[in-house]
Structures are given as C-alpha cells and as structure tokens.
Design an enzyme around this catalytic site. Sequence first.
Site, mmCIF file in Angstrom:
data_model
loop_
_atom_site.group_PDB
_atom_site.id
_atom_site.type_symbol
_atom_site.label_atom_id
_atom_site.label_comp_id
_atom_site.label_asym_id
_atom_site.label_seq_id
_atom_site.Cartn_x
_atom_site.Cartn_y
_atom_site.Cartn_z
ATOM 1 N N HIS A 271 -17.700 1.266 48.714
ATOM 2 C CA HIS A 271 -17.121 -0.220 48.661
ATOM 3 C C HIS A 271 -15.605 0.039 48.326
ATOM 4 C CE1 HIS A 271 -16.464 -4.345 48.463
ATOM 5 N NE2 HIS A 271 -17.404 -4.332 49.362
ATOM 6 N N ASP B 191 -25.272 -4.121 51.516
ATOM 7 C CA ASP B 191 -26.092 -3.681 52.795
ATOM 8 C C ASP B 191 -27.321 -2.643 52.407
ATOM 9 O OD1 ASP B 191 -24.622 -5.193 54.610
ATOM 10 O OD2 ASP B 191 -23.065 -3.812 54.575
HETATM 11 N N1 CMC Z 1 -20.909 8.092 52.410
HETATM 12 C C1 CMC Z 1 -20.166 9.448 52.263
HETATM 13 N N2 CMC Z 1 -19.005 9.362 51.766
HETATM 14 C C2 CMC Z 1 -18.604 8.242 51.518
HETATM 15 C C3 CMC Z 1 -19.087 7.080 51.596
HETATM 16 C C4 CMC Z 1 -20.230 6.987 52.358
HETATM 17 N N3 CMC Z 1 -21.099 5.960 52.292
HETATM 18 N N4 CMC Z 1 -18.241 5.908 51.328
HETATM 19 C C5 CMC Z 1 -17.076 6.548 51.098
HETATM 20 N N5 CMC Z 1 -17.303 7.989 51.177
HETATM 21 C C6 CMC Z 1 -16.064 8.892 50.819
HETATM 22 C C7 CMC Z 1 -15.209 9.119 51.633
HETATM 23 O O1 CMC Z 1 -15.275 10.119 52.694
HETATM 24 C C8 CMC Z 1 -13.737 9.593 50.901
HETATM 25 O O2 CMC Z 1 -14.001 10.816 50.601
HETATM 26 P P1 CMC Z 1 -12.808 11.785 50.228
HETATM 27 O O3 CMC Z 1 -11.926 11.154 48.999
HETATM 28 O O4 CMC Z 1 -13.232 13.171 49.977
HETATM 29 O O5 CMC Z 1 -11.928 11.706 51.509
HETATM 30 C C9 CMC Z 1 -14.254 8.661 49.572
HETATM 31 O O6 CMC Z 1 -15.765 8.353 49.279
HETATM 32 C C10 CMC Z 1 -13.534 7.241 49.558
HETATM 33 O O7 CMC Z 1 -13.780 6.670 50.494
HETATM 34 P P2 CMC Z 1 -13.129 5.858 51.632
HETATM 35 O O8 CMC Z 1 -13.679 5.749 53.130
HETATM 36 O O9 CMC Z 1 -11.548 6.139 51.661
HETATM 37 O O10 CMC Z 1 -13.279 4.062 51.103
HETATM 38 P P3 CMC Z 1 -12.904 2.938 51.689
HETATM 39 O O11 CMC Z 1 -12.531 1.997 50.803
HETATM 40 O O12 CMC Z 1 -11.859 3.094 52.835
HETATM 41 O O13 CMC Z 1 -13.974 2.661 52.452
HETATM 42 C C11 CMC Z 1 -16.466 1.805 52.853
HETATM 43 C C12 CMC Z 1 -15.062 1.698 52.044
HETATM 44 C C13 CMC Z 1 -17.300 0.683 52.730
HETATM 45 C C14 CMC Z 1 -15.945 1.670 54.441
HETATM 46 C C15 CMC Z 1 -16.973 3.147 52.759
HETATM 47 O O14 CMC Z 1 -17.462 3.359 51.491
HETATM 48 C C16 CMC Z 1 -17.987 3.456 53.835
HETATM 49 O O15 CMC Z 1 -17.939 3.711 54.899
HETATM 50 N N6 CMC Z 1 -19.356 3.084 53.195
HETATM 51 C C17 CMC Z 1 -20.568 3.414 54.538
HETATM 52 C C18 CMC Z 1 -20.548 1.823 55.223
HETATM 53 C C19 CMC Z 1 -21.054 0.784 54.446
HETATM 54 O O16 CMC Z 1 -22.086 0.610 53.614
HETATM 55 N N7 CMC Z 1 -20.126 -0.370 54.673
HETATM 56 C C20 CMC Z 1 -20.639 -1.672 53.991
HETATM 57 C C21 CMC Z 1 -19.670 -2.026 53.244
HETATM 58 S S1 CMC Z 1 -20.143 -3.639 52.156
HETATM 59 C C22 CMC Z 1 -20.420 -4.665 53.014
HETATM 60 C C23 CMC Z 1 -19.021 -5.112 53.928
HETATM 61 O O17 CMC Z 1 -17.996 -4.950 53.628
HETATM 62 O O18 CMC Z 1 -19.428 -5.377 54.904
#
Ligand code: CMC
Length: 431
Positions: A308, A365
């Site tokens: 998140h 989720d």
């Molecule tokens: N699985 C694998 N790696 C992950 C995940 C995941 N679910 N989430 C984050 N990471 C990694 C990401 O690759 C990055 O790694 P590195 O630092 O090596 O590049 C690091 O963790 C930080 O992630 P980020 O993508 O920069 O984080 P963000 O704040 O931009 O994204 C997020 C947040 C929710 C989009 C992301 O965690 C994600 O894609 N999660 C899976 C999708 C999901 O469950 N979404 C629902 C979110 S909660 C409800 C809502 O908002 O609707």
Amino acid sequence: MNQEYAKLIIGDKTIELPVLNGTEGGKAVDISRLYEEHGLTTFDSSLANTAFCKSTITYIDGDEGILRYHGIPIEQFDRPKPNFVEVAYLLIFGKLPTTNELADFRTRLTDNELLHEGIRRQFNDLPPKSPPMAILSAMLSQLACYHEKFLPLGDDELFVEAVARLVSKARTIAAYSYRRSQGLPFTYPDPNMRYCANFLHMMFSIPHLQYTVSEAVEDALNLVLILHADHEQNCSTATVRVVGSARANLFASCAAGVSALWGPLHGGANVEVMRMLEGIHVGGMTPEDCLEAAKDKANPFRLYGFGHRVYKNYDPRAKILRAACDRVFAALKTPDPLLDIARKLEEIALADPYFIDRKLYPNVDFYSGILLRAMGIPTNMFTVVFALGRLPGWISQWKEQHDDAGQRIIRPRQLYTGNNLTHYVPIEDRE
Ligand code: CMC
C-alpha cells in the site's frame, strides 16, 4: 503558536517556507507560493509525497495502521452491528446522525431507489458481457441528464437531495448491471428493505423466488461497504477532487471516480486476488511459486492484495475483514478452500525478507474478495461493491472541496524533458 518555517537553500538564496500543522501531529511544508515568488516548482513523481488539499474527513497513520472517519477508529464501526447508511451519513454530513436524521436519510434513499425508465431501458441495448464498472460509470454520469436541477448545487437541501439520488440509484444501477450480465429480468427495489438487504434482493431475487437475506450476509455487506467508505486521497478520490475542482457536477465527478477505481492497482485488485487464489487452487501454481513470481522484477505479476502507498503496517481494514471471514464462514457453514490458501500466502509472505524489507502487508483487497464470494457476490461485481462503499467518501470529499472558498482548479505542473526548440518540417521534406 509561533509560525514555524522550513528553509530551502538554493544557490546563494535562502527561502523560508511556512510549515503547516495537522491536528494529529502531521506537518507539511507549504510550497504553494514557491513558483509565483521564486520561479521554482517541486518535483514529486506520482504525487507520492504531496498533500494537495486540507481535509477533516479521514485520518490515516500508515506506520501505525490507524484509520479513522471523523476521528472515530474504523474498528468501532464493526460491532455490535455494522450500519453502512449511518457511516455514509457521518462521512457526508460530518456528524453521526440522530435517530430522526438517520430515519429521514433512509426515507430519502428509499424515495429515490427507482431508476428513470429511460435509464433502465438502456441496459437492454448493452452487450450482455458489458463490464459492470463500465455500466456504473456511464450511468452515474447520465444521472446528470435526468436530474438537471442538481448540476449546480446552490443550497444544502439540493445537496441532500442529490446525495440521496446518487447513493440510492447507484445501488440499483449496480444490481441491474449484474442482472444484465446474467440475462435475468430486473428486480425492482423493495421499499421495505434496508440498504444492503435491498441490494442483495435486487441482485438475487427472481420472479418466482424471493431471495431470503441472511443476517450474517447483510451484516457482512454492511461491514465491507463501511471499510471501503473513505480512504482520504487515494487514486479515485483524488480523481473526484480533480474533476470537481473544474466545477464539474457531483454525478460526473463520481463517475470519474468509478473509472479510476476500476484499475487493477486500485479497486480492481480484489478481482486479481481471487484470480490468483483460484489459480493456486486449481493447481497451476503453489503459494511459493506465486511469491517467487511477485518478487521477480522481470515479471509484471504482483502479489495482489499486498502493499500500500500509505500503510507500511497491517492495513486495519484487512485485519477486520480477516476476522469477519471467520465469523461469516462459521455462520454460513460454507468453508472456502481459498481462505486457507490466502492464509498460507499471507504467512509465507510476511516471513519473506522481500516483503519484510519493503513493509508489504495485506491490504483491504486481500480478504474482501473471499468474503464477497461467501456472500454469493460474483467476481465481476467485486469492484462495483467497492464503488458503492466508496461513494459516500467521494461525495464528502467533493463537497468539502466545493465548500472551500480558497479552492482553485487543480492543475499540477511538470518538469519538461522534451525537445528544445525544433521547427516544423513540411511532409515532402521529411526523411
Ligand atoms: N507484490 C510484489 N512487490 C510489490 C508489491 C506486491 N503486491 N507491492 C509493492 N511491491 C514492491 C514494488 O515492486 C517496489 O519494489 P522495489 O522497491 O524493489 O522497486 C516496492 O515494493 C514499493 O512498491 P511501489 O509499487 O513503489 O509502491 P506504490 O506505493 O507505488 O504502490 C500499490 C502501492 C498498492 C499499487 C502496490 O503495493 C501494488 O501494486 N500492490 C498490488 C495491488 C493491490 O493490492 N492494490 C490494492 C491497493 S489497496 C486498495 C486500493 O487502493 O484500491
């Protein structure tokens, strides 16, 4: 309290920037006059560290895993009986309703539950497999065609009436989008039913067989909607604010919120979670394979339902939903193998250095889909249910911004990295 300043030193210049204080100790450096006064912008890719509004609605402490609506911890809405309409009222009008206020709001919802026949007929012309989120977004936008008097919301009574139409009709549209996908006749709303029970009735009753709403399922739906009701400046809410800042009407702004929510990184993640768990269940993948795929940077796959932008701790909503799964499965006596798979995935992910180092925990989720499935809600309706829950949050954020006299159109800046001055070349002279 004396005004505190942050100092920005750039070249031989020192710029003093006021520091703003939130009620829960948050601080923000105010850079809003930096361009006008000093010709400088700040760079914050994806607005990951920018507070773009002040808000009194929802408080989140992502490190501690705290979520509060108007100061009330989210956990306090769980028991003894979750009541989504009460929480919607709290978010939209800023206070818990009295008995009379709640009764009045419920009556307004009931009075507005039918769709104009013009809207209802349109469902018949849509392809049967139309994604329900596409239908919801389009039809919310179309409410502007049928309720023109609410386009400028000049006074509070007009606002309440517009809210009643939006919240009530969104539920009917949502249920009808499902009926359309199943080729089933539409079931009219029942004015004697409460908000969630009525939604389930419109989804599942058929002409010769009235669906009996179990208390456990009704409570679970109330809980799911409450947990999704607001989450401060997430992608869809920020979208609603951006659209609303152009003075777009409430219906159009919320329709835009639905479109943003549809994305798999946002509200669509609950669908991806179920795909992932089902993939493991049918034997294509083990939980360990799934984790390895999520860690592989060459693979676009993510562990859906994990991570998140704000929570660097267990999402409090996921904690509540995890416990609710136990209650609902016990009440319905229908065990689901996907719940065991989810638990296993969670256990191994939380012990894995990749997830520990990045502070990736289950988000809302991760368990919501399993609960919705137990309630009989089909996967293609998960994000629609999320949208119904989030609607009061969008409305409250839209209204807060609408009433803020100092609010200007939201218009971020960019750091241009394209060509320097280049001249137009007539087509016959191009290589
Ligand atoms: N699985 C694998 N790696 C992950 C995940 C995941 N679910 N989430 C984050 N990471 C990694 C990401 O690759 C990055 O790694 P590195 O630092 O090596 O590049 C690091 O963790 C930080 O992630 P980020 O993508 O920069 O984080 P963000 O704040 O931009 O994204 C997020 C947040 C929710 C989009 C992301 O965690 C994600 O894609 N999660 C899976 C999708 C999901 O469950 N979404 C629902 C979110 S909660 C409800 C809502 O908002 O609707």
